[in-house]
Design an enzyme around this catalytic site. Sequence first.
Site, PDB file in Angstrom:
ATOM      1  N   GLU A  21      36.386  40.951  26.471  1.00 18.33           N
ATOM      2  CA  GLU A  21      37.522  41.054  27.378  1.00 18.33           C
ATOM      3  C   GLU A  21      38.778  41.177  26.522  1.00 18.33           C
ATOM      4  OE1 GLU A  21      38.261  38.103  30.344  1.00 18.33           O
ATOM      5  OE2 GLU A  21      36.158  38.016  30.918  1.00 18.33           O
ATOM      6  N   ASP A  72      46.011  31.825  34.119  1.00 20.01           N
ATOM      7  CA  ASP A  72      45.717  31.312  32.779  1.00 20.01           C
ATOM      8  C   ASP A  72      46.409  29.989  32.496  1.00 20.01           C
ATOM      9  OD1 ASP A  72      44.037  33.437  31.766  1.00 20.01           O
ATOM     10  OD2 ASP A  72      45.816  34.700  31.874  1.00 20.01           O
TER      11      ASP A  72
END
Length: 258
Positions: free
Chosen positions: A48, A59
């Site tokens: 990724e 995040d």
Amino acid sequence: MRIADKFTELERKKEKALIAYVCAGDPSSEATKEIVHSLVKGGADIVELGLPFSDPVADGPTIQAASTRALEAGMNPDLYFEMAASIKENVPLVCMTYYNLIYKRGTEKFARDCAESGITGIIVPDLPAEESDELHESCKKHGVDLIFLITPVTTETRMKSILEKTSGFVYIVSRLGVTGERVDVAESTKNILGHIHTDVPKAVGFGISNKDQAAELIKAGADAVIVGSAFVNFIASDDNINGRIEELASELKESCRK
């Protein structure tokens, strides 16, 4: 390499996949290419490649800090695609980013740029499946997988619609909250794995940082584990980055072979 081809290859070997996250441009474009090489050398099957955004709402602090460092170093979508095209590892590359950047560039152009630079999948944490038709069509046109997320609170109805749209793999969020290392595997994650019935590979992320957690999830039915913050922490430490990344990737991959 397409994501489906990688999972077919691993199925022949009777292995599960290690998916590793790195934020592009942290600490630099050249360093990112070296880090990707270390991840693959250690055993990562899919990488990724995060396209940094100024407000990465999914995040936690570790990847937020990585995004800030990358943006301050000058990373942007144009440089991102140039860098992705220069990576010559024999694994699928997946873009993880936020919809604002895709919308600004245009869904058609973004999907085309992904395909032309060797990106074979896109993950957009803040794009609901119900609002994804435009990007979904652009991805189909250019042969790019659009990967959707299932969380512990996704309803059965939404889960069905997500599974109808996702390709490459389905991203199962292991717990509520944001990305980041955790000390245990939530029981709810195992329950989700047992309730998802699909031919698309099931990949679990958010909070996985060591080989024991990876092994536990593989045993519970995951086809892949996704690890990000544990690698990014090494990058932030600026101490034998590539050696430590390769070592952790090797440990995690070993759990995917059992």
